[in-house]
Design a protein around this motif. Structure first.
Motif, PDB file in Angstrom:
ATOM      1  N   ARG A   3       0.776  -1.089  -0.032  1.00 52.41           N
ATOM      2  CA  ARG A   3      -0.059  -0.079  -0.059  1.00 52.41           C
ATOM      3  C   ARG A   3       0.723   1.242   0.116  1.00 52.41           C
ATOM      4  O   ARG A   3       1.864   1.466   0.759  1.00 52.41           O
ATOM      5  N   ARG A   4       0.425   2.095  -0.658  1.00 50.86           N
ATOM      6  CA  ARG A   4       1.030   3.427  -0.765  1.00 50.86           C
ATOM      7  C   ARG A   4       1.181   4.123   0.613  1.00 50.86           C
ATOM      8  O   ARG A   4       0.041   3.933   1.435  1.00 50.86           O
ATOM      9  N   ASP A  93      -6.115   4.915   3.103  1.00 54.23           N
ATOM     10  CA  ASP A  93      -5.674   4.193   2.133  1.00 54.23           C
ATOM     11  C   ASP A  93      -6.116   2.845   1.833  1.00 54.23           C
ATOM     12  O   ASP A  93      -6.596   2.566   0.924  1.00 54.23           O
ATOM     13  N   ARG A  94      -6.184   1.980   2.982  1.00 44.67           N
ATOM     14  CA  ARG A  94      -6.816   0.753   2.907  1.00 44.67           C
ATOM     15  C   ARG A  94      -8.297   0.834   2.439  1.00 44.67           C
ATOM     16  O   ARG A  94      -8.732   0.046   1.655  1.00 44.67           O
ATOM     17  N   GLU A  97      -8.485   1.729  -1.188  1.00 49.51           N
ATOM     18  CA  GLU A  97      -8.032   0.846  -1.965  1.00 49.51           C
ATOM     19  C   GLU A  97      -9.105  -0.571  -2.193  1.00 49.51           C
ATOM     20  O   GLU A  97      -9.406  -0.815  -3.055  1.00 49.51           O
ATOM     21  N   ASP A  98      -9.623  -0.689  -0.888  1.00 46.34           N
ATOM     22  CA  ASP A  98     -10.815  -1.706  -0.735  1.00 46.34           C
ATOM     23  C   ASP A  98     -12.068  -1.389  -1.688  1.00 46.34           C
ATOM     24  O   ASP A  98     -12.787  -2.039  -2.261  1.00 46.34           O
ATOM     25  N   THR A 102      -8.887   5.178  -6.888  1.00 51.25           N
ATOM     26  CA  THR A 102      -7.248   5.650  -7.138  1.00 51.25           C
ATOM     27  C   THR A 102      -7.320   7.203  -7.521  1.00 51.25           C
ATOM     28  O   THR A 102      -8.353   7.992  -7.847  1.00 51.25           O
ATOM     29  N   GLU A 149      -8.265  11.507  -2.136  1.00 50.29           N
ATOM     30  CA  GLU A 149      -8.751  10.260  -1.862  1.00 50.29           C
ATOM     31  C   GLU A 149      -9.854  10.315  -1.155  1.00 50.29           C
ATOM     32  O   GLU A 149     -10.872   9.244  -1.286  1.00 50.29           O
TER      33      GLU A 149
END
Length: 214
Positions: A3-4, A93-94, A97-98, A102, A149
């Motif tokens: 992960r970023r 971030d998670r 992502e889930d 982006t 984000e």
């Protein structure tokens, strides 16, 4: 999945606090960790590096000794606030992502261009973000990416970043990841998605035209 690790920032408050040298995060399982999120360590060294970036930028922006002393007196919680942001970074971030979210470099550049125009140039924006939110110039793009984000996630949820529904979604992710904060920095409340002693705002609305408080 890797992960970023994008960094967030927040409003600053009162007197200097250097990052303490710690050897464990609540127990002996994570030596040298300031926090552990989803099994990933945020080390004391990483935290110190982030704090030092802000301090160096503050020193460069305020060469007068008396004024710099005032800056230090206004930012006593910088270390704890920085860790708070680093943990929230991982949680958001998670969650993004889930959700398949982006943010492109072009989107970040578009928002930054609008903010720079409003602030009177790149330096004006960097100074503003440093003074108001404790973001070092080299972390500005990362911070803007994080804000975008968060806004995309809120939009997907049909809400805003200031709505309880947004924070409830992050709370679910926070619980799934599991957050272990070194007691020296406080404790983590997964339900509130915050350190127990953290009182500063985190996510801000950002647009190419400007910013509005979340």
């Amino acid at each position: 999945m890797h992960r970023r690790r994008r960094r967030t920032a927040f409003l600053l408050s009162a007197a200097i606090m250097a990052a303490p040298l710690l050897t464990a995060c609540g127990n002996d399982a994570h030596p040298g960790a300031a926090a552990v999120v989803g099994g990933q360590r945020i080390t004391v060294a990483q935290l110190e590096n982030r704090v030092n970036e802000v301090r160096e930028a503050q020193r460069a922006a305020v060469p007068d000794e008396a004024q710099y002393a005032q800056v230090l007196a206004q930012t006593s919680t910088l270390t704890r606030d920085t860790l708070h942001g680093m943990v929230l970074d991982e949680v958001l971030d998670r969650a993004a992502e889930d959700a398949g979210i982006t943010v492109s470099r072009r989107e970040v550049q578009q928002v930054r261009a609008g903010l720079e125009q409003q602030a009177g140039g790149a330096q004006g924006l960097e100074t503003s973000w440093l003074q108001q939110y404790g973001v070092a110039p080299e972390r500005l793009d990362d911070n803007l990416r994080l804000q975008l984000e968060a806004q995309k996630l809120a939009t997907q949820l049909g809400t805003t970043t200031s709505d309880p529904a947004f924070w409830s979604a992050l709370s679910v992710t926070s619980k799934e990841l599991g957050v272990d904060v070194n007691p020296r920095y406080g404790t983590w409340d997964a339900k509130k998605v915050s350190r127990v002693d953290a009182k500063t705002p985190w996510v801000r609305e950002v647009t190419a035209a400007g910013t509005q408080p979340a």
